[in-house]
Design a protein around this motif. Structure first.
Motif, PDB file in Angstrom:
ATOM      1  N   PRO A   9      21.859  54.170  43.493  1.00  0.00           N
ATOM      2  CA  PRO A   9      22.378  55.113  44.493  1.00  0.00           C
ATOM      3  C   PRO A   9      22.915  56.378  43.833  1.00  0.00           C
ATOM      4  CG  PRO A   9      23.925  53.307  44.158  1.00  0.00           C
ATOM      5  CD  PRO A   9      22.680  52.938  43.410  1.00  0.00           C
ATOM      6  N   LYS A 230      22.879  59.164  55.060  1.00  0.00           N
ATOM      7  CA  LYS A 230      22.383  57.847  54.653  1.00  0.00           C
ATOM      8  C   LYS A 230      22.562  57.643  53.148  1.00  0.00           C
ATOM      9  CE  LYS A 230      18.855  57.292  58.254  1.00  0.00           C
ATOM     10  NZ  LYS A 230      17.380  57.188  58.507  1.00  0.00           N
ATOM     11  N   GLN A 231      22.253  58.680  52.382  1.00  0.00           N
ATOM     12  CA  GLN A 231      22.402  58.610  50.932  1.00  0.00           C
ATOM     13  C   GLN A 231      23.865  58.396  50.564  1.00  0.00           C
ATOM     14  OE1 GLN A 231      20.624  61.954  48.925  1.00  0.00           O
ATOM     15  NE2 GLN A 231      21.510  61.434  46.944  1.00  0.00           N
ATOM     16  N   ARG A 234      24.977  54.784  51.414  1.00  0.00           N
ATOM     17  CA  ARG A 234      24.484  53.827  50.425  1.00  0.00           C
ATOM     18  C   ARG A 234      25.278  53.933  49.130  1.00  0.00           C
ATOM     19  NH1 ARG A 234      19.071  53.938  46.751  1.00  0.00           N
ATOM     20  NH2 ARG A 234      19.490  51.975  45.687  1.00  0.00           N
ATOM     21  N   TYR A 235      25.534  55.157  48.699  1.00  0.00           N
ATOM     22  CA  TYR A 235      26.271  55.356  47.449  1.00  0.00           C
ATOM     23  C   TYR A 235      27.658  54.726  47.529  1.00  0.00           C
ATOM     24  CZ  TYR A 235      28.670  57.619  43.580  1.00  0.00           C
ATOM     25  OH  TYR A 235      29.397  57.843  42.437  1.00  0.00           O
ATOM     26  N   THR A 237      28.891  52.391  49.705  1.00  0.00           N
ATOM     27  CA  THR A 237      28.915  50.947  49.929  1.00  0.00           C
ATOM     28  C   THR A 237      28.456  50.159  48.697  1.00  0.00           C
ATOM     29  OG1 THR A 237      26.711  51.077  50.957  1.00  0.00           O
ATOM     30  CG2 THR A 237      28.619  51.132  52.417  1.00  0.00           C
ATOM     31  N   GLU A 238      27.547  50.721  47.908  1.00  0.00           N
ATOM     32  CA  GLU A 238      27.045  49.992  46.751  1.00  0.00           C
ATOM     33  C   GLU A 238      27.876  50.193  45.492  1.00  0.00           C
ATOM     34  OE1 GLU A 238      22.885  50.361  45.971  1.00  0.00           O
ATOM     35  OE2 GLU A 238      22.304  50.004  48.062  1.00  0.00           O
TER      36      GLU A 238
END
Length: 250
Positions: A9, A230-231, A234-235, A237-238
Protein backbone atom coordinates in the motif's frame (compact mmCIF):
# COMPACT_ATOMS: atom_id res chain seq x y z
CA UNK A 1 -0.11 -17.84 -3.83
CA UNK A 2 -1.37 -14.98 -5.90
CA UNK A 3 -1.22 -12.84 -2.75
CA UNK A 4 2.59 -12.91 -3.07
CA UNK A 5 2.32 -10.44 -5.92
CA UNK A 6 0.02 -7.98 -4.14
CA UNK A 7 1.61 -4.55 -4.20
CA UNK A 8 2.44 -2.74 -1.00
CA UNK A 9 0.00 0.00 0.00
CA UNK A 10 1.17 3.50 -0.88
CA UNK A 11 -0.18 6.69 0.61
CA UNK A 12 -1.78 8.92 -2.07
CA UNK A 13 -0.34 12.14 -0.61
CA UNK A 14 3.13 13.33 0.37
CA UNK A 15 4.43 12.91 3.91
CA UNK A 16 3.96 16.63 4.55
CA UNK A 17 0.40 16.63 3.21
CA UNK A 18 -0.42 13.48 5.19
CA UNK A 19 0.84 15.01 8.43
CA UNK A 20 -1.13 18.22 7.85
CA UNK A 21 -4.39 16.43 7.02
CA UNK A 22 -4.16 14.12 10.03
CA UNK A 23 -3.18 16.93 12.39
CA UNK A 24 -5.96 19.22 11.24
CA UNK A 25 -8.50 16.37 11.17
CA UNK A 26 -7.66 15.66 14.80
CA UNK A 27 -7.98 19.39 15.52
CA UNK A 28 -11.46 19.39 13.99
CA UNK A 29 -12.43 16.47 16.23
CA UNK A 30 -11.34 18.53 19.21
CA UNK A 31 -13.35 21.54 18.05
CA UNK A 32 -16.55 19.92 16.81
CA UNK A 33 -16.58 16.52 18.51
CA UNK A 34 -16.23 12.95 17.37
CA UNK A 35 -19.98 12.42 17.34
CA UNK A 36 -20.44 15.17 14.76
CA UNK A 37 -18.07 13.20 12.52
CA UNK A 38 -19.38 9.69 13.11
CA UNK A 39 -23.11 10.42 13.42
CA UNK A 40 -23.44 13.38 11.08
CA UNK A 41 -25.33 13.07 7.80
CA UNK A 42 -23.36 12.89 4.58
CA UNK A 43 -25.00 15.38 2.22
CA UNK A 44 -25.43 14.04 -1.31
CA UNK A 45 -26.11 15.84 -4.61
CA UNK A 46 -29.66 14.48 -4.76
CA UNK A 47 -33.18 15.87 -4.44
CA UNK A 48 -33.33 14.34 -0.96
CA UNK A 49 -31.16 17.26 0.14
CA UNK A 50 -31.63 20.03 -2.43
CA UNK A 51 -34.43 21.30 -4.71
CA UNK A 52 -34.82 19.62 -8.08
CA UNK A 53 -35.33 22.86 -10.01
CA UNK A 54 -32.59 25.46 -10.40
CA UNK A 55 -32.83 28.59 -12.55
CA UNK A 56 -30.13 30.75 -10.94
CA UNK A 57 -32.60 33.10 -9.30
CA UNK A 58 -31.68 34.93 -6.12
CA UNK A 59 -34.57 33.29 -4.24
CA UNK A 60 -33.44 29.79 -5.26
CA UNK A 61 -29.85 30.49 -4.25
CA UNK A 62 -31.05 31.93 -0.94
CA UNK A 63 -32.96 28.70 -0.24
CA UNK A 64 -29.87 26.64 -1.12
CA UNK A 65 -27.71 28.77 1.19
CA UNK A 66 -30.21 28.28 4.02
CA UNK A 67 -30.10 24.51 3.49
CA UNK A 68 -26.29 24.39 3.42
CA UNK A 69 -26.17 26.48 6.59
CA UNK A 70 -28.59 24.15 8.37
CA UNK A 71 -26.60 21.10 7.28
CA UNK A 72 -23.51 22.75 8.82
CA UNK A 73 -25.39 23.68 12.03
CA UNK A 74 -25.22 27.39 11.30
CA UNK A 75 -28.35 29.50 11.73
CA UNK A 76 -29.39 31.00 8.35
CA UNK A 77 -30.60 34.08 10.23
CA UNK A 78 -27.01 35.25 10.84
CA UNK A 79 -26.10 35.08 7.14
CA UNK A 80 -26.67 37.58 4.34
CA UNK A 81 -26.37 36.58 0.68
CA UNK A 82 -24.59 38.95 -1.73
CA UNK A 83 -23.39 38.81 -5.34
CA UNK A 84 -20.40 40.36 -7.11
CA UNK A 85 -18.62 40.23 -10.48
CA UNK A 86 -15.01 39.18 -10.93
CA UNK A 87 -13.00 39.43 -14.16
CA UNK A 88 -11.59 36.14 -15.47
CA UNK A 89 -9.06 36.50 -18.30
CA UNK A 90 -8.57 33.53 -20.57
CA UNK A 91 -4.95 32.62 -21.26
CA UNK A 92 -3.97 30.13 -23.99
CA UNK A 93 -7.14 28.10 -23.66
CA UNK A 94 -7.05 28.06 -19.86
CA UNK A 95 -9.25 30.33 -17.80
CA UNK A 96 -7.99 31.68 -14.51
CA UNK A 97 -10.37 30.67 -11.77
CA UNK A 98 -10.47 34.06 -10.13
CA UNK A 99 -12.71 34.03 -7.08
CA UNK A 100 -16.08 32.30 -6.90
CA UNK A 101 -17.00 33.33 -3.38
CA UNK A 102 -16.03 35.61 -0.53
CA UNK A 103 -16.75 36.00 3.17
CA UNK A 104 -16.94 39.16 5.26
CA UNK A 105 -18.28 40.26 8.62
CA UNK A 106 -20.48 43.21 9.47
CA UNK A 107 -21.98 44.43 12.73
CA UNK A 108 -24.93 42.05 12.75
CA UNK A 109 -24.44 39.57 9.90
CA UNK A 110 -21.91 37.32 8.24
CA UNK A 111 -21.89 38.23 4.56
CA UNK A 112 -21.62 35.39 2.02
CA UNK A 113 -20.69 36.57 -1.47
CA UNK A 114 -21.09 34.60 -4.73
CA UNK A 115 -19.49 35.55 -8.04
CA UNK A 116 -22.24 35.99 -10.63
CA UNK A 117 -20.46 34.04 -13.39
CA UNK A 118 -20.14 30.97 -11.16
CA UNK A 119 -23.87 30.44 -10.65
CA UNK A 120 -24.60 28.25 -13.66
CA UNK A 121 -23.81 24.94 -11.97
CA UNK A 122 -25.76 24.41 -8.71
CA UNK A 123 -23.17 21.91 -7.45
CA UNK A 124 -20.47 24.58 -7.74
CA UNK A 125 -22.75 27.00 -5.90
CA UNK A 126 -23.21 24.50 -3.08
CA UNK A 127 -19.45 23.88 -2.85
CA UNK A 128 -18.78 27.62 -2.68
CA UNK A 129 -21.48 28.17 -0.07
CA UNK A 130 -20.14 25.32 2.07
CA UNK A 131 -16.66 26.83 1.97
CA UNK A 132 -17.77 30.37 2.78
CA UNK A 133 -20.10 29.23 5.58
CA UNK A 134 -17.16 27.20 6.86
CA UNK A 135 -15.46 30.57 7.38
CA UNK A 136 -18.29 31.49 9.73
CA UNK A 137 -17.52 28.46 11.90
CA UNK A 138 -13.75 28.97 11.85
CA UNK A 139 -13.13 32.70 11.48
CA UNK A 140 -16.46 34.13 12.55
CA UNK A 141 -16.60 32.04 15.73
CA UNK A 142 -12.93 32.80 16.41
CA UNK A 143 -11.68 29.23 16.26
CA UNK A 144 -8.84 30.43 14.04
CA UNK A 145 -7.62 33.78 12.74
CA UNK A 146 -6.90 35.17 9.28
CA UNK A 147 -3.18 35.17 10.01
CA UNK A 148 -3.03 31.36 10.15
CA UNK A 149 -1.52 30.38 6.80
CA UNK A 150 -3.60 27.24 6.37
CA UNK A 151 -7.01 28.73 7.15
CA UNK A 152 -8.26 28.33 3.55
CA UNK A 153 -7.31 24.64 3.07
CA UNK A 154 -8.56 24.00 6.61
CA UNK A 155 -11.94 25.39 5.56
CA UNK A 156 -12.05 22.93 2.64
CA UNK A 157 -11.14 20.11 5.05
CA UNK A 158 -13.96 21.24 7.33
CA UNK A 159 -16.49 20.65 4.54
CA UNK A 160 -15.39 17.01 4.41
CA UNK A 161 -15.63 16.71 8.20
CA UNK A 162 -19.15 18.20 8.27
CA UNK A 163 -20.49 16.02 5.45
CA UNK A 164 -20.50 18.43 2.48
CA UNK A 165 -17.10 17.47 1.10
CA UNK A 166 -18.54 15.68 -1.92
CA UNK A 167 -19.38 19.05 -3.42
CA UNK A 168 -16.00 20.59 -2.56
CA UNK A 169 -14.04 17.62 -3.91
CA UNK A 170 -16.02 17.33 -7.12
CA UNK A 171 -15.56 21.05 -7.82
CA UNK A 172 -11.73 20.92 -7.67
CA UNK A 173 -11.37 20.74 -11.46
CA UNK A 174 -14.04 22.17 -13.72
CA UNK A 175 -14.45 21.91 -17.48
CA UNK A 176 -16.19 24.65 -19.43
CA UNK A 177 -17.55 24.37 -22.96
CA UNK A 178 -18.68 27.42 -24.90
CA UNK A 179 -20.37 28.01 -28.22
CA UNK A 180 -20.77 31.31 -30.05
CA UNK A 181 -22.22 30.78 -33.49
CA UNK A 182 -19.57 29.18 -35.71
CA UNK A 183 -17.05 29.19 -32.85
CA UNK A 184 -16.85 26.83 -29.91
CA UNK A 185 -14.23 25.96 -27.37
CA UNK A 186 -13.25 24.23 -24.17
CA UNK A 187 -11.34 25.37 -21.12
CA UNK A 188 -10.50 24.03 -17.69
CA UNK A 189 -10.12 25.74 -14.33
CA UNK A 190 -9.33 24.87 -10.75
CA UNK A 191 -11.31 25.70 -7.62
CA UNK A 192 -10.52 25.16 -3.97
CA UNK A 193 -7.41 24.81 -1.83
CA UNK A 194 -6.88 21.05 -1.54
CA UNK A 195 -5.65 18.81 -4.34
CA UNK A 196 -7.71 15.87 -5.54
CA UNK A 197 -5.32 13.50 -3.73
CA UNK A 198 -5.64 15.49 -0.50
CA UNK A 199 -9.42 15.40 -0.72
CA UNK A 200 -9.21 11.65 -1.34
CA UNK A 201 -7.06 11.10 1.76
CA UNK A 202 -9.40 13.28 3.84
CA UNK A 203 -12.31 11.14 2.70
CA UNK A 204 -10.33 8.04 3.65
CA UNK A 205 -10.10 9.37 7.21
CA UNK A 206 -13.78 10.33 7.09
CA UNK A 207 -14.83 6.84 6.02
CA UNK A 208 -12.59 4.96 8.45
CA UNK A 209 -13.70 7.13 11.37
CA UNK A 210 -17.31 6.25 10.55
CA UNK A 211 -16.54 2.55 10.10
CA UNK A 212 -17.37 2.75 6.38
CA UNK A 213 -14.69 0.68 4.69
CA UNK A 214 -16.59 0.31 1.40
CA UNK A 215 -19.05 3.23 1.53
CA UNK A 216 -21.72 3.65 -1.11
CA UNK A 217 -20.93 7.36 -1.36
CA UNK A 218 -17.62 6.55 -3.08
CA UNK A 219 -19.51 6.32 -6.36
CA UNK A 220 -20.52 9.98 -5.95
CA UNK A 221 -16.90 11.20 -5.95
CA UNK A 222 -15.11 12.12 -9.16
CA UNK A 223 -12.86 9.26 -10.27
CA UNK A 224 -9.48 10.76 -9.31
CA UNK A 225 -10.66 11.66 -5.80
CA UNK A 226 -12.34 8.27 -5.46
CA UNK A 227 -9.13 6.47 -6.43
CA UNK A 228 -7.11 8.46 -3.90
CA UNK A 229 -9.72 7.71 -1.24
CA UNK A 230 -9.56 3.96 -1.89
CA UNK A 231 -5.77 4.09 -1.92
CA UNK A 232 -5.75 6.02 1.35
CA UNK A 233 -8.18 3.61 3.01
CA UNK A 234 -6.07 0.64 2.01
CA UNK A 235 -2.88 2.32 3.20
CA UNK A 236 -4.31 3.21 6.61
CA UNK A 237 -6.06 -0.11 7.27
CA UNK A 238 -3.09 -2.23 6.21
CA UNK A 239 -0.30 -0.19 7.80
CA UNK A 240 -1.99 1.63 10.67
CA UNK A 241 0.26 4.56 9.80
CA UNK A 242 -2.03 7.37 10.89
CA UNK A 243 -1.86 9.68 13.88
CA UNK A 244 -5.65 10.12 14.25
CA UNK A 245 -7.06 8.71 17.48
CA UNK A 246 -9.61 6.47 15.74
CA UNK A 247 -6.89 4.47 13.94
CA UNK A 248 -5.34 1.55 15.81
CA UNK A 249 -1.55 1.37 15.28
CA UNK A 250 -0.23 -1.88 13.80
Amino acid sequence: MFGWFRSKPVCPVSAEEKAWIENRFSWLIGEFGMQRLTKGTLILPTTDFFPEEYHRTADEIQKIMDLVAEYMNVSPSILRLNFYEDFRPEIEGMWTAGSVGMYSESARKFDIWLEIHSLENPLTVIATLAHEIGHVLLLGQRRISHIEEDHEPLTDLLTVYLGLGLFSANAVMQEHYWNDGPLSGWSMGRQGYLSMEMFGYAFALFGIARGEIAPKWLSQLRLDVRSACKQGMRYITETGDCSCEFVTPR
